[in-house]
Design a protein around this motif. Structure first.
Motif, PDB file in Angstrom:
ATOM      1  N   VAL A   1     -14.510   1.656  62.017  1.00 51.50           N
ATOM      2  CA  VAL A   1     -14.410   1.626  60.568  1.00 51.50           C
ATOM      3  C   VAL A   1     -13.720   0.328  60.167  1.00 51.50           C
ATOM      4  CG1 VAL A   1     -13.373   2.718  58.552  1.00 51.50           C
ATOM      5  CG2 VAL A   1     -14.404   4.119  60.343  1.00 51.50           C
ATOM      6  N   GLY A   2     -14.331  -0.381  59.197  1.00 54.16           N
ATOM      7  CA  GLY A   2     -13.828  -1.690  58.794  1.00 54.16           C
ATOM      8  C   GLY A   2     -14.875  -2.752  59.063  1.00 54.16           C
ATOM      9  N   ILE A   3     -14.437  -3.979  59.193  1.00 51.53           N
ATOM     10  CA  ILE A   3     -15.352  -5.102  59.417  1.00 51.53           C
ATOM     11  C   ILE A   3     -15.742  -5.159  60.885  1.00 51.53           C
ATOM     12  CG2 ILE A   3     -15.621  -7.600  59.292  1.00 51.53           C
ATOM     13  CD1 ILE A   3     -13.657  -7.594  56.956  1.00 51.53           C
ATOM     14  N   ASN A   4     -17.047  -5.225  61.140  1.00 52.07           N
ATOM     15  CA  ASN A   4     -17.579  -5.297  62.501  1.00 52.07           C
ATOM     16  C   ASN A   4     -18.344  -6.600  62.685  1.00 52.07           C
ATOM     17  OD1 ASN A   4     -17.523  -2.327  63.944  1.00 52.07           O
ATOM     18  ND2 ASN A   4     -17.541  -2.192  61.716  1.00 52.07           N
ATOM     19  N   ARG A   5     -18.219  -7.151  63.870  1.00 60.55           N
ATOM     20  CA  ARG A   5     -19.052  -8.263  64.299  1.00 60.55           C
ATOM     21  C   ARG A   5     -19.634  -7.860  65.646  1.00 60.55           C
ATOM     22  NH1 ARG A   5     -17.383 -14.676  64.542  1.00 60.55           N
ATOM     23  NH2 ARG A   5     -19.362 -15.473  65.327  1.00 60.55           N
TER      24      ARG A   5
ATOM     25  N   PHE B   1     -20.889  -6.626  59.385  1.00 60.44           N
ATOM     26  CA  PHE B   1     -21.028  -5.621  58.335  1.00 60.44           C
ATOM     27  C   PHE B   1     -19.741  -4.812  58.255  1.00 60.44           C
ATOM     28  CE2 PHE B   1     -22.989  -4.275  62.294  1.00 60.44           C
ATOM     29  CZ  PHE B   1     -22.313  -3.105  62.589  1.00 60.44           C
ATOM     30  N   THR B   2     -19.610  -4.069  57.165  1.00 56.75           N
ATOM     31  CA  THR B   2     -18.445  -3.220  56.941  1.00 56.75           C
ATOM     32  C   THR B   2     -18.862  -1.757  56.973  1.00 56.75           C
ATOM     33  OG1 THR B   2     -17.364  -4.896  55.571  1.00 56.75           O
ATOM     34  CG2 THR B   2     -16.565  -2.647  55.362  1.00 56.75           C
ATOM     35  N   LEU B   3     -18.165  -0.969  57.792  1.00 61.28           N
ATOM     36  CA  LEU B   3     -18.371   0.480  57.840  1.00 61.28           C
ATOM     37  C   LEU B   3     -17.208   1.158  57.139  1.00 61.28           C
ATOM     38  CD1 LEU B   3     -19.545   1.184  61.518  1.00 61.28           C
ATOM     39  CD2 LEU B   3     -20.955   1.080  59.460  1.00 61.28           C
ATOM     40  N   THR B   4     -17.506   2.143  56.279  1.00 60.81           N
ATOM     41  CA  THR B   4     -16.459   2.938  55.648  1.00 60.81           C
ATOM     42  C   THR B   4     -16.745   4.413  55.900  1.00 60.81           C
ATOM     43  OG1 THR B   4     -17.670   2.944  53.542  1.00 60.81           O
ATOM     44  CG2 THR B   4     -15.995   1.241  53.845  1.00 60.81           C
ATOM     45  N   GLY B   5     -15.713   5.226  55.750  1.00 57.40           N
ATOM     46  CA  GLY B   5     -15.851   6.658  56.015  1.00 57.40           C
ATOM     47  C   GLY B   5     -15.676   6.943  57.485  1.00 57.40           C
ATOM     48  N   ASN B   6     -16.781   7.087  58.197  1.00 58.74           N
ATOM     49  CA  ASN B   6     -16.757   7.351  59.629  1.00 58.74           C
ATOM     50  C   ASN B   6     -17.836   6.529  60.320  1.00 58.74           C
ATOM     51  OD1 ASN B   6     -14.703   9.592  60.008  1.00 58.74           O
ATOM     52  ND2 ASN B   6     -16.008  10.534  58.455  1.00 58.74           N
ATOM     53  N   ILE B   7     -17.800   6.498  61.643  1.00 52.96           N
ATOM     54  CA  ILE B   7     -18.826   5.805  62.415  1.00 52.96           C
ATOM     55  C   ILE B   7     -20.138   6.589  62.278  1.00 52.96           C
ATOM     56  CG2 ILE B   7     -19.481   4.963  64.696  1.00 52.96           C
ATOM     57  CD1 ILE B   7     -17.056   3.587  63.557  1.00 52.96           C
ATOM     58  N   PRO B   8     -21.247   5.958  61.897  1.00 54.93           N
ATOM     59  CA  PRO B   8     -22.518   6.690  61.751  1.00 54.93           C
ATOM     60  C   PRO B   8     -23.038   7.176  63.101  1.00 54.93           C
ATOM     61  CG  PRO B   8     -22.874   4.335  61.514  1.00 54.93           C
ATOM     62  CD  PRO B   8     -21.396   4.532  61.548  1.00 54.93           C
ATOM     63  N   ASP B   9     -23.688   8.342  63.074  1.00 55.76           N
ATOM     64  CA  ASP B   9     -24.305   8.867  64.300  1.00 55.76           C
ATOM     65  C   ASP B   9     -25.522   8.038  64.689  1.00 55.76           C
ATOM     66  OD1 ASP B   9     -22.449  10.936  64.477  1.00 55.76           O
ATOM     67  OD2 ASP B   9     -23.612  12.202  63.123  1.00 55.76           O
ATOM     68  N   PHE B  10     -26.226   7.518  63.688  1.00 62.69           N
ATOM     69  CA  PHE B  10     -27.432   6.720  63.954  1.00 62.69           C
ATOM     70  C   PHE B  10     -27.370   5.431  63.141  1.00 62.69           C
ATOM     71  CE2 PHE B  10     -31.605   5.306  62.567  1.00 62.69           C
ATOM     72  CZ  PHE B  10     -32.262   5.147  63.772  1.00 62.69           C
ATOM     73  N   MET B  11     -27.775   4.334  63.774  1.00 61.38           N
ATOM     74  CA  MET B  11     -27.829   3.051  63.077  1.00 61.38           C
ATOM     75  C   MET B  11     -28.720   2.116  63.873  1.00 61.38           C
ATOM     76  SD  MET B  11     -24.660   0.525  62.089  1.00 61.38           S
ATOM     77  CE  MET B  11     -24.946  -1.071  61.325  1.00 61.38           C
TER      78      MET B  11
ATOM     79  N   ILE C   1     -11.427   3.839  52.408  1.00 61.79           N
ATOM     80  CA  ILE C   1     -12.585   4.232  51.594  1.00 61.79           C
ATOM     81  C   ILE C   1     -13.242   5.393  52.323  1.00 61.79           C
ATOM     82  CG2 ILE C   1     -14.777   3.484  50.574  1.00 61.79           C
ATOM     83  CD1 ILE C   1     -13.717   0.590  50.753  1.00 61.79           C
ATOM     84  N   THR C   2     -13.168   6.588  51.735  1.00 68.58           N
ATOM     85  CA  THR C   2     -13.661   7.779  52.429  1.00 68.58           C
ATOM     86  C   THR C   2     -15.179   7.914  52.359  1.00 68.58           C
ATOM     87  OG1 THR C   2     -13.249   9.070  50.415  1.00 68.58           O
ATOM     88  CG2 THR C   2     -11.508   9.040  52.095  1.00 68.58           C
ATOM     89  N   LYS C   3     -15.837   7.246  51.401  1.00 66.06           N
ATOM     90  CA  LYS C   3     -17.290   7.332  51.295  1.00 66.06           C
ATOM     91  C   LYS C   3     -17.939   6.658  52.510  1.00 66.06           C
ATOM     92  CE  LYS C   3     -21.242   5.904  48.483  1.00 66.06           C
ATOM     93  NZ  LYS C   3     -21.686   5.140  47.294  1.00 66.06           N
ATOM     94  N   GLU C   4     -18.890   7.376  53.130  1.00 61.29           N
ATOM     95  CA  GLU C   4     -19.575   6.819  54.289  1.00 61.29           C
ATOM     96  C   GLU C   4     -20.631   5.824  53.827  1.00 61.29           C
ATOM     97  OE1 GLU C   4     -20.998   9.961  56.725  1.00 61.29           O
ATOM     98  OE2 GLU C   4     -18.990  10.599  57.330  1.00 61.29           O
TER      99      GLU C   4
ATOM    100  N   VAL D   1      -9.695   0.431  56.924  1.00 60.23           N
ATOM    101  CA  VAL D   1      -9.446   1.207  58.138  1.00 60.23           C
ATOM    102  C   VAL D   1      -9.967   2.622  57.943  1.00 60.23           C
ATOM    103  CG1 VAL D   1      -7.378  -0.167  58.635  1.00 60.23           C
ATOM    104  CG2 VAL D   1      -7.149   2.049  57.528  1.00 60.23           C
ATOM    105  N   SER D   2     -10.030   3.356  59.026  1.00 59.33           N
ATOM    106  CA  SER D   2     -10.514   4.732  59.013  1.00 59.33           C
ATOM    107  C   SER D   2      -9.543   5.638  58.268  1.00 59.33           C
ATOM    108  CB  SER D   2     -10.678   5.224  60.451  1.00 59.33           C
ATOM    109  OG  SER D   2     -10.842   6.624  60.493  1.00 59.33           O
ATOM    110  N   PRO D   3     -10.051   6.706  57.610  1.00 61.27           N
ATOM    111  CA  PRO D   3      -9.151   7.691  56.992  1.00 61.27           C
ATOM    112  C   PRO D   3      -8.321   8.453  58.030  1.00 61.27           C
ATOM    113  CG  PRO D   3     -11.390   7.887  56.110  1.00 61.27           C
ATOM    114  CD  PRO D   3     -11.475   6.994  57.302  1.00 61.27           C
ATOM    115  N   GLU D   4      -8.743   8.426  59.287  1.00 61.03           N
ATOM    116  CA  GLU D   4      -7.997   9.087  60.358  1.00 61.03           C
ATOM    117  C   GLU D   4      -7.760   8.093  61.492  1.00 61.03           C
ATOM    118  OE1 GLU D   4      -9.469  12.974  61.469  1.00 61.03           O
ATOM    119  OE2 GLU D   4     -10.652  13.064  59.623  1.00 61.03           O
ATOM    120  N   PRO D   5      -6.958   7.067  61.256  1.00 62.54           N
ATOM    121  CA  PRO D   5      -6.783   6.021  62.277  1.00 62.54           C
ATOM    122  C   PRO D   5      -5.815   6.450  63.373  1.00 62.54           C
ATOM    123  CG  PRO D   5      -5.398   5.539  60.404  1.00 62.54           C
ATOM    124  CD  PRO D   5      -6.171   6.777  60.042  1.00 62.54           C
ATOM    125  N   LEU D   6      -5.963   5.817  64.523  1.00 63.27           N
ATOM    126  CA  LEU D   6      -4.944   5.901  65.571  1.00 63.27           C
ATOM    127  C   LEU D   6      -4.166   4.591  65.511  1.00 63.27           C
ATOM    128  CD1 LEU D   6      -3.469   6.917  68.057  1.00 63.27           C
ATOM    129  CD2 LEU D   6      -5.364   6.066  69.463  1.00 63.27           C
TER     130      LEU D   6
END
Length: 302
Positions: A274-278, A239-249, A216-219, A117-122
């Motif tokens: 942040v986390g597992i995306n499909r 794929f799995t995103l960690t840290g924050n949502i990337p500005d570009f992908m 996982i705070t590393k982007e 999950v995100s380091p700053e989740p809601l």
């Protein structure tokens, strides 16, 4: 549910009453404990009737009761008969023994045990009850405990600025929501424990809601794959995103020789978290011009 008793009193005599009428109500519970209420009404003329509604909240009442209604005429008024000045009824206040429903989401998603999950989740905690008479308005009806990776256990008071409580507002939709916005600065595994209670004290379940989750705070973008693989009609990217949502992908589809035949932009992939995306996006095996590619092996580059 509030108790309502509707009845009428009538001056059946040929004489007008000059003074007010007192009515006494006596509520008696199964333990013979009594509660007395009194009210006054205007005098009645000869033959006049007065409809009356007596109401009483039953929030703190459970079980069998009787209610006695006694009409007291002004002092000095003599009556031939008086038994019809008295009424007695029985009623039962049923207890609420149904549990409320608890629902927890992280940034709008239901996570599995061990998810990233995100380091700053809601973290949104929704408590719903089907009792239309007792609304979920107490902030203390939801309790949460957070265990940090180092083993520290954190409890939260109602005035904590990371908590925002939204009480239920109407009987048709008896839902309360607690929004929890922690700042999880340390990498590792956290554990969140949550319990909720309705206004009658019924817990949402015999066991607390519990989830372990990773921060996982590393982007980074990792564990990229497409599913299904191989495919004949369409495939999605996981794929799995960690840290924050990337500005570009973006995702490039290439032939074995390295030629780019398709480029998928971040905006096409759908909502990322942040986390597992499909991805909502499904690649149908066509190139940039919509032409079907030949059967074979292709590469993708993220």
């Amino acid at each position: 549910e509030d108790l309502y008793i509707r009845y009428a009193i009538t001056n059946v005599s040929a004489f007008d009453l000059e003074d007010s009428i007192a009515i006494e109500y006596v509520l008696t519970d199964a333990q013979n404990q009594q509660f007395v209420f009194n009210e006054m009404h205007a005098p009645l003329n000869a033959g006049q009737s007065l409809p009356i509604i007596f109401s009483q909240p039953t929030v703190n009442m459970i079980g069998d009761y009787t209610i006695a209604i006694n009409v007291k005429l002004p002092e000095g008024v003599k009556e031939k008969i008086s038994f019809n000045n008295f009424g007695l009824r029985s009623f039962t206040v049923e207890s609420d023994n149904k549990n409320p429903l608890l629902d927890v989401t992280f940034d709008g998603y239901h996570i599995l045990d061990g998810d990233v999950v995100s380091p700053e989740p809601l973290i949104s905690i929704c408590l719903e009850d089907d009792n239309p008479f007792l609304l979920l308005v107490e902030e203390g009806s939801i309790e949460l405990i957070l265990t940090h990776p180092n083993g520290d256990i954190e409890y939260f008071e109602e005035e904590d600025p990371r908590l925002q409580f939204y009480p239920a507002t109407n009987a048709e939709d008896n839902k309360a929501r607690l929004e929890f916005t922690p700042l999880l600065q340390n990498d590792g595994e956290y554990k969140l424990k949550i319990q909720g209670w309705d206004a009658s004290g019924n817990a949402s379940g015999n066991n607390d809601y519990q989830r372990r989750f990773q921060v996982i705070t590393k982007e980074a973008v990792s564990n990229v794959l497409n599913y299904p693989n191989p495919f004949s009609t369409s495939t999605q990217f996981v794929f799995t995103l960690t840290g924050n949502i990337p500005d570009f992908m973006n995702i490039e589809i290439r032939t074995m020789s390295g030629k780019v035949v398709k480029e998928i932009q971040k905006e096409e992939l759908g909502l990322l978290r942040v986390g597992i995306n499909r991805t909502d996006y499904k690649w149908n095996g066509t190139d940039e011009f919509g032409q079907k590619l030949a059967n074979g092996v292709y590469l993708y580059r993220v």
